[in-house]
Design a protein around this motif. Structure first.
Motif, PDB file in Angstrom:
ATOM      1  N   SER A  15       5.742  31.630  29.321  1.00  0.00           N
ATOM      2  CA  SER A  15       6.468  30.390  29.126  1.00  0.00           C
ATOM      3  C   SER A  15       6.205  29.874  27.725  1.00  0.00           C
ATOM      4  O   SER A  15       5.295  30.335  27.032  1.00  0.00           O
ATOM      5  CB  SER A  15       6.039  29.344  30.171  1.00  0.00           C
ATOM      6  OG  SER A  15       6.411  29.758  31.471  1.00  0.00           O
ATOM      7  N   GLU A  17       4.979  27.518  24.793  1.00  0.00           N
ATOM      8  CA  GLU A  17       3.906  26.561  24.524  1.00  0.00           C
ATOM      9  C   GLU A  17       3.902  26.166  23.054  1.00  0.00           C
ATOM     10  O   GLU A  17       2.941  26.395  22.327  1.00  0.00           O
ATOM     11  CB  GLU A  17       2.541  27.165  24.904  1.00  0.00           C
ATOM     12  CG  GLU A  17       2.368  27.438  26.375  1.00  0.00           C
ATOM     13  CD  GLU A  17       2.354  26.170  27.229  1.00  0.00           C
ATOM     14  OE1 GLU A  17       2.114  25.087  26.644  1.00  0.00           O
ATOM     15  OE2 GLU A  17       2.619  26.262  28.428  1.00  0.00           O
ATOM     16  N   GLU A  45      14.250  30.066  32.177  1.00  0.00           N
ATOM     17  CA  GLU A  45      13.810  28.826  31.554  1.00  0.00           C
ATOM     18  C   GLU A  45      14.840  28.456  30.481  1.00  0.00           C
ATOM     19  O   GLU A  45      15.113  29.238  29.579  1.00  0.00           O
ATOM     20  CB  GLU A  45      12.425  29.011  30.924  1.00  0.00           C
ATOM     21  CG  GLU A  45      11.712  27.701  30.640  1.00  0.00           C
ATOM     22  CD  GLU A  45      10.244  27.904  30.319  1.00  0.00           C
ATOM     23  OE1 GLU A  45       9.403  27.772  31.232  1.00  0.00           O
ATOM     24  OE2 GLU A  45       9.949  28.210  29.145  1.00  0.00           O
ATOM     25  N   ARG A  47      15.824  25.945  27.429  1.00  0.00           N
ATOM     26  CA  ARG A  47      15.124  25.093  26.467  1.00  0.00           C
ATOM     27  C   ARG A  47      16.122  24.520  25.469  1.00  0.00           C
ATOM     28  O   ARG A  47      16.983  25.241  24.956  1.00  0.00           O
ATOM     29  CB  ARG A  47      14.058  25.890  25.729  1.00  0.00           C
ATOM     30  CG  ARG A  47      13.109  26.650  26.653  1.00  0.00           C
ATOM     31  CD  ARG A  47      12.447  27.795  25.934  1.00  0.00           C
ATOM     32  NE  ARG A  47      11.637  28.615  26.837  1.00  0.00           N
ATOM     33  CZ  ARG A  47      11.255  29.863  26.567  1.00  0.00           C
ATOM     34  NH1 ARG A  47      11.596  30.419  25.413  1.00  0.00           N
ATOM     35  NH2 ARG A  47      10.518  30.521  27.424  1.00  0.00           N
ATOM     36  N   GLU A  71      12.500  18.768  31.965  1.00  0.00           N
ATOM     37  CA  GLU A  71      11.239  18.155  31.565  1.00  0.00           C
ATOM     38  C   GLU A  71      11.202  17.955  30.049  1.00  0.00           C
ATOM     39  O   GLU A  71      11.540  18.855  29.289  1.00  0.00           O
ATOM     40  CB  GLU A  71      10.085  19.070  31.984  1.00  0.00           C
ATOM     41  CG  GLU A  71       8.724  18.618  31.495  1.00  0.00           C
ATOM     42  CD  GLU A  71       7.654  19.677  31.693  1.00  0.00           C
ATOM     43  OE1 GLU A  71       6.527  19.468  31.203  1.00  0.00           O
ATOM     44  OE2 GLU A  71       7.959  20.733  32.304  1.00  0.00           O
ATOM     45  N   ARG A  72      10.776  16.759  29.621  1.00  0.00           N
ATOM     46  CA  ARG A  72      10.548  16.538  28.197  1.00  0.00           C
ATOM     47  C   ARG A  72       9.191  17.144  27.866  1.00  0.00           C
ATOM     48  O   ARG A  72       8.145  16.539  28.105  1.00  0.00           O
ATOM     49  CB  ARG A  72      10.574  15.051  27.862  1.00  0.00           C
ATOM     50  CG  ARG A  72      10.413  14.768  26.362  1.00  0.00           C
ATOM     51  CD  ARG A  72      10.306  13.262  26.090  1.00  0.00           C
ATOM     52  NE  ARG A  72      11.580  12.601  26.231  1.00  0.00           N
ATOM     53  CZ  ARG A  72      12.442  12.403  25.239  1.00  0.00           C
ATOM     54  NH1 ARG A  72      12.174  12.882  24.023  1.00  0.00           N
ATOM     55  NH2 ARG A  72      13.577  11.776  25.441  1.00  0.00           N
ATOM     56  N   ARG A  73       9.223  18.354  27.325  1.00  0.00           N
ATOM     57  CA  ARG A  73       7.991  19.072  27.073  1.00  0.00           C
ATOM     58  C   ARG A  73       7.245  18.519  25.860  1.00  0.00           C
ATOM     59  O   ARG A  73       6.027  18.521  25.805  1.00  0.00           O
ATOM     60  CB  ARG A  73       8.292  20.562  26.892  1.00  0.00           C
ATOM     61  CG  ARG A  73       7.071  21.461  26.765  1.00  0.00           C
ATOM     62  CD  ARG A  73       6.309  21.560  28.078  1.00  0.00           C
ATOM     63  NE  ARG A  73       7.094  22.090  29.179  1.00  0.00           N
ATOM     64  CZ  ARG A  73       7.265  23.391  29.447  1.00  0.00           C
ATOM     65  NH1 ARG A  73       6.725  24.303  28.649  1.00  0.00           N
ATOM     66  NH2 ARG A  73       7.968  23.776  30.486  1.00  0.00           N
ATOM     67  N   LEU A  74       8.018  18.115  24.854  1.00  0.00           N
ATOM     68  CA  LEU A  74       7.439  17.487  23.666  1.00  0.00           C
ATOM     69  C   LEU A  74       8.092  16.121  23.483  1.00  0.00           C
ATOM     70  O   LEU A  74       9.305  15.961  23.689  1.00  0.00           O
ATOM     71  CB  LEU A  74       7.674  18.337  22.415  1.00  0.00           C
ATOM     72  CG  LEU A  74       6.949  19.693  22.342  1.00  0.00           C
ATOM     73  CD1 LEU A  74       7.388  20.440  21.094  1.00  0.00           C
ATOM     74  CD2 LEU A  74       5.432  19.505  22.347  1.00  0.00           C
ATOM     75  N   SER A  75       7.282  15.155  23.070  1.00  0.00           N
ATOM     76  CA  SER A  75       7.814  13.803  22.915  1.00  0.00           C
ATOM     77  C   SER A  75       8.912  13.732  21.868  1.00  0.00           C
ATOM     78  O   SER A  75       9.754  12.833  21.893  1.00  0.00           O
ATOM     79  CB  SER A  75       6.681  12.841  22.543  1.00  0.00           C
ATOM     80  OG  SER A  75       6.078  13.233  21.307  1.00  0.00           O
ATOM     81  N   PHE A  79      13.275  19.696  25.548  1.00  0.00           N
ATOM     82  CA  PHE A  79      13.472  19.649  26.992  1.00  0.00           C
ATOM     83  C   PHE A  79      13.461  21.073  27.541  1.00  0.00           C
ATOM     84  O   PHE A  79      14.078  21.986  26.975  1.00  0.00           O
ATOM     85  CB  PHE A  79      14.791  18.960  27.339  1.00  0.00           C
ATOM     86  CG  PHE A  79      14.776  17.484  27.088  1.00  0.00           C
ATOM     87  CD1 PHE A  79      14.515  16.601  28.129  1.00  0.00           C
ATOM     88  CD2 PHE A  79      15.007  16.966  25.813  1.00  0.00           C
ATOM     89  CE1 PHE A  79      14.500  15.229  27.901  1.00  0.00           C
ATOM     90  CE2 PHE A  79      14.989  15.598  25.589  1.00  0.00           C
ATOM     91  CZ  PHE A  79      14.734  14.726  26.634  1.00  0.00           C
ATOM     92  N   VAL A  80      12.776  21.240  28.668  1.00  0.00           N
ATOM     93  CA  VAL A  80      12.639  22.558  29.301  1.00  0.00           C
ATOM     94  C   VAL A  80      12.914  22.410  30.783  1.00  0.00           C
ATOM     95  O   VAL A  80      12.435  21.462  31.432  1.00  0.00           O
ATOM     96  CB  VAL A  80      11.227  23.154  29.086  1.00  0.00           C
ATOM     97  CG1 VAL A  80      11.123  24.523  29.746  1.00  0.00           C
ATOM     98  CG2 VAL A  80      10.909  23.261  27.598  1.00  0.00           C
ATOM     99  N   THR A  82      13.598  24.923  34.562  1.00  0.00           N
ATOM    100  CA  THR A  82      13.559  26.239  35.196  1.00  0.00           C
ATOM    101  C   THR A  82      14.672  26.337  36.224  1.00  0.00           C
ATOM    102  O   THR A  82      14.871  25.418  37.048  1.00  0.00           O
ATOM    103  CB  THR A  82      12.201  26.473  35.865  1.00  0.00           C
ATOM    104  OG1 THR A  82      11.173  26.390  34.869  1.00  0.00           O
ATOM    105  CG2 THR A  82      12.143  27.853  36.523  1.00  0.00           C
TER     106      THR A  82
END
Length: 742
Positions: A15, A17, A45, A47, A71-75, A79-80, A82
């Motif tokens: 995934s 990171e 996934e 992104r 999901e907001r993976r980074l502020s 967005f990510v 699945t």
């Protein structure tokens, strides 16, 4: 056409990171991270970077929800989400921001677009790939509408498309680097024509450059705004087939060519509406009929390729593929060209491949390196103009310029290109002192790259646009400018005769009492008149920067000034060579040209000014209808001196011949204010010689001195010819006499 991307197996077992969005977009291959990736069998996934999104939902092609919330993976806005799917998902992203919702396709779900052969063709000077592959092109991918953006920036670390559609945010649409061509590409779906865009580039050394306009933009914002505008490559439904066929069948060397040089921004304006410009379509209604009525064969436009600074008159262009939006749209410009062709008028464009300005949104330091210009200022910078010189030896740059010439001839049906400042291209030491230039590999001052470029440009132009012409503004004695490339020439169709212009203007500006001492200024040009295919130019450069208008160059009182100018025009139209006259000269504009103001059309209420305009109309009519005056403009067999040495009387006379034996015209000029009665000149055959033009006619504002419409030749030898005419030559006047067929 690109296909949807397949599985990205190199990321299948892990995934994402990332530490930051900057890390993602700086890689040069955002597709390796963004878009759909299969992380495990049946697990995908998705992104996306959408910095200003409040909420992102994944929908299927029918608008049904696949994933209700990514999901907001980074502020910062990564967005990510699945998705479970047996095969690669076909999805849309529904983005909610500040109470608004929009649905669009993911740009990173598409594959590559440019093929390997496309990338190779970008270096092929005979190809049209530069303007069919680079730039911004509208695509329809099975109902998915959008634009494919491509740009050559081989040394950039990162390139992003920014525009109205992404709030000019370089994080939103980083491009994919195609390493084999130094080209970056990205298809952005769901963007519409008419929106502004640029490229955000991080240079070789990691520095963020000023936003760059698209070098291949097909239209741009109206200056002083500088964005490129989304617009597909021009493709018009032309209705000028008859003109194009006729042009292709015409031998331009033998055809009459009388050119009206025009700056569209100051030919005429609309004072009651804030002194605004006329549009292309308004010019089609006003300018073209005016030029047709005066009998000109062509209009030469000062550069209309988009330029930021009005005071450059267009000679410092930024977007070489975009007609300036000052006067309208590309469709409007095409309509102007088509209207000209319908009226029998050709359109020639002043074209500027010699240099470009240093505006930060332009080509200079484009990818953080000296990409289009030579890095060494001794080769890459014009000291006189403060502009950059193209690096002609770089294949991609030369191909870019050749393709641009072909573009205007093919896509806009232009009838010719007048190439500006050719001398500055040919010589490495042009306007430079010793030590300020670098010799070529043979130790000479010739710019070998520029020479190769000009030859290739001319070969491509003549091959792609039958009947069109190329014209060199070249002011030196460089040999073979208008000779074919296979003989070692540069391949131009014509060359401006700058020497003739300077010599004769110097002569006509002197008081007649002193002209006997400068008679050679009239005759010297005939020593080389047939070494090239010449155009005699009285251009815009001669009526600006304190030089004064043509009429202001003339000595004497009002009558003499106008008589001098009329005599000079008669001399010019009777002289071997095609003709060019800058606007305003045709009615003796008093003030020198000012690009910010309209011509002084009120002059036409005055008899003298109106008379000059009437003379130009009659000279053009004579030039077009009398074969002897144009068929052998470029051949020594069409010219013979009669009187070349009468400096005491400032009289000059010559014979012009057409292709047929009885096609004969006689040109006689008297450059003193004294009428010459009983002035005998030789002629080759007997017969009646009609006075086709007498610049002293009362209709032009003259004194009506002359030969009552014509004169019968006597069988009396003179000037080595078997017959002769006993003429009355009016003061400060030119006569054009034509042998009438019996």
């Amino acid at each position: 056409m690109a296909q949807r991307r397949g599985v990205s197996r190199n990321l299948a077992e892990r995934s994402l990171e990332p530490q930051s969005i900057a890390e993602i977009i700086a890689s040069g291959d955002p597709f390796s991270v963004l878009g759909p990736h299969e992380t495990a069998p049946g697990t995908w996934e998705v992104r996306a970077i959408i910095p200003d999104a409040d909420h992102v939902t994944v929908l299927d092609r029918d608008g049904e929800t696949i994933l209700s919330s990514m999901e907001r993976r980074l502020s910062e806005g990564l967005f990510v989400g699945t998705i479970k799917a047996d095969q690669r998902p076909d999805y849309r992203l529904q983005v909610e921001r500040q109470g608004h919702t929009e649905v669009s396709h993911d740009p990173y779900s598409f594959g590559t677009f440019l093929s390997h052969n496309d990338l190779i063709d970008l270096r092929n000077p005979g190809s049209d790939a530069v303007y069919t592959k680079l730039g911004a092109h509208h695509l329809d991918l099975g109902g998915i509408q959008g634009f494919l953006f491509t740009v050559w920036a081989p040394n950039a670390r990162r390139v992003s498309v920014v525009g109205e559609f992404n709030s000019w945010d370089g994080r939103r649409h980083p491009m994919r680097r195609r390493h084999e061509g130094g080209v970056w590409e990205l298809f952005i779906p769901d963007v519409a024509s008419g929106q502004g865009y640029k490229f955000e580039i991080v240079g070789l050394h990691g520095n963020l450059l000023a936003l760059k306009a698209d070098p291949i933009a097909f239209t741009a914002e109206n200056p002083p705004a500088t964005a490129s505008i989304l617009k597909g490559a021009p493709s018009f439904k032309w209705k000028d087939d008859e003109w194009m066929k006729s042009r292709a069948a015409t031998n331009q060397r033998k055809a009459p060519m009388s050119i009206y040089e025009c700056h569209l921004g100051s030919w005429a304006r609309v004072p009651e509406e804030g002194n605004r410009y006329l549009t292309y379509r308004e010019l089609a209604v006003r300018l073209i009929p005016y030029v047709k009525d005066l009998g000109f064969t062509h209009i030469e436009l000062l550069p209309i390729t988009e330029y930021p600074f009005d005071g450059s008159w267009g000679y410092q262009p930024i977007s070489l593929f975009a007609p300036t939006s000052r006067f309208g749209t590309p469709e409007d410009f095409a309509a102007f060209v088509e209207a000209a062709h319908a009226a029998g008028i050709g359109i020639i464009l002043d074209w500027v491949p010699a240099h470009f300005p240093n505006d930060p949104h332009g080509l200079s330091y484009f990818d953080g390196t000296h990409l289009y210009e030579h890095a060494d200022p001794r080769l890459g910078f014009h000291q006189d103009w403060g502009t950059y010189i193209y690096n002609y030896e770089r294949q991609e740059v030369s191909t870019f310029l050749v393709a641009n010439a072909r573009f205007w001839l093919e896509r806009y049906h232009l009838d010719g290109l007048r190439v500006d400042a050719v001398a500055s291209m040919l010589y490495l030491d042009y306007s430079r002192k010793p030590g300020e230039w670098i010799p070529n590999r043979y130790g000479g001052n010739e710019n070998l790259g520029a020479i190769d470029f000009l030859r290739r440009m001319n070969e491509v132009a003549y091959a792609s646009a039958p009947g069109a012409v190329t014209i060199a503004e070249e002011s030196t004695a460089w040999p073979g400018v208008s000779q074919p490339t296979y003989t070692g020439g540069l391949g131009f169709g014509f060359k401006w005769n700058m020497g003739w212009m300077h010599d004769t203007l110097r002569y006509i500006s002197k008081d007649p009492v002193f002209r006997c001492h400068h008679h050679h200024d009239l005759t010297f040009g005939l020593l080389y008149a047939f070494s090239e295919n010449f155009i005699l130019p009285l251009s815009h450069d001669e009526v600006v920067h304190g030089k004064g208008s043509l009429i202001r160059k003339m000595p004497g009182d009002q009558w003499q000034r106008f008589a001098n100018l009329r005599a000079y025009f008669g001399f010019m139209w009777g002289h071997p060579g095609k003709k060019l006259l800058f606007m305003g000269g045709e009615f003796a504009q008093e003030q020198e040209w000012n690009h910010d103001h309209s011509l002084d059309w009120h002059h036409l209420s005055d008899l003298y000014h109106k008379g000059v305009q009437t003379l130009i109309r009659d000279l053009n009519h004579a030039y077009r209808t009398i074969p002897a005056l144009h068929e052998r403009d470029c051949e020594w067999q069409g010219f013979e001196w009669i009187v070349s040495d009468d400096r005491d009387n400032s009289v000059i006379a010559w014979l012009r011949r057409g292709d047929k034996e009885d096609s004969i015209a006689i040109v006689v000029s008297n450059f003193t204010p004294v009428a010459r009665e009983g002035y005998r000149i030789g002629v080759p055959v007997s017969g009646f010689y009609r006075e086709a033009v007498n610049t002293d006619a009362s209709i032009y504002g003259g004194g009506n001195v002359g030969n009552l419409g014509g004169i019968l030749a006597e069988k009396r030898e003179s000037h080595g010819l078997p017959c002769s005419l006993c003429l009355t030559i009016p003061p400060l006047a030119t006569l054009i006499l034509v042998l009438e067929k019996t």
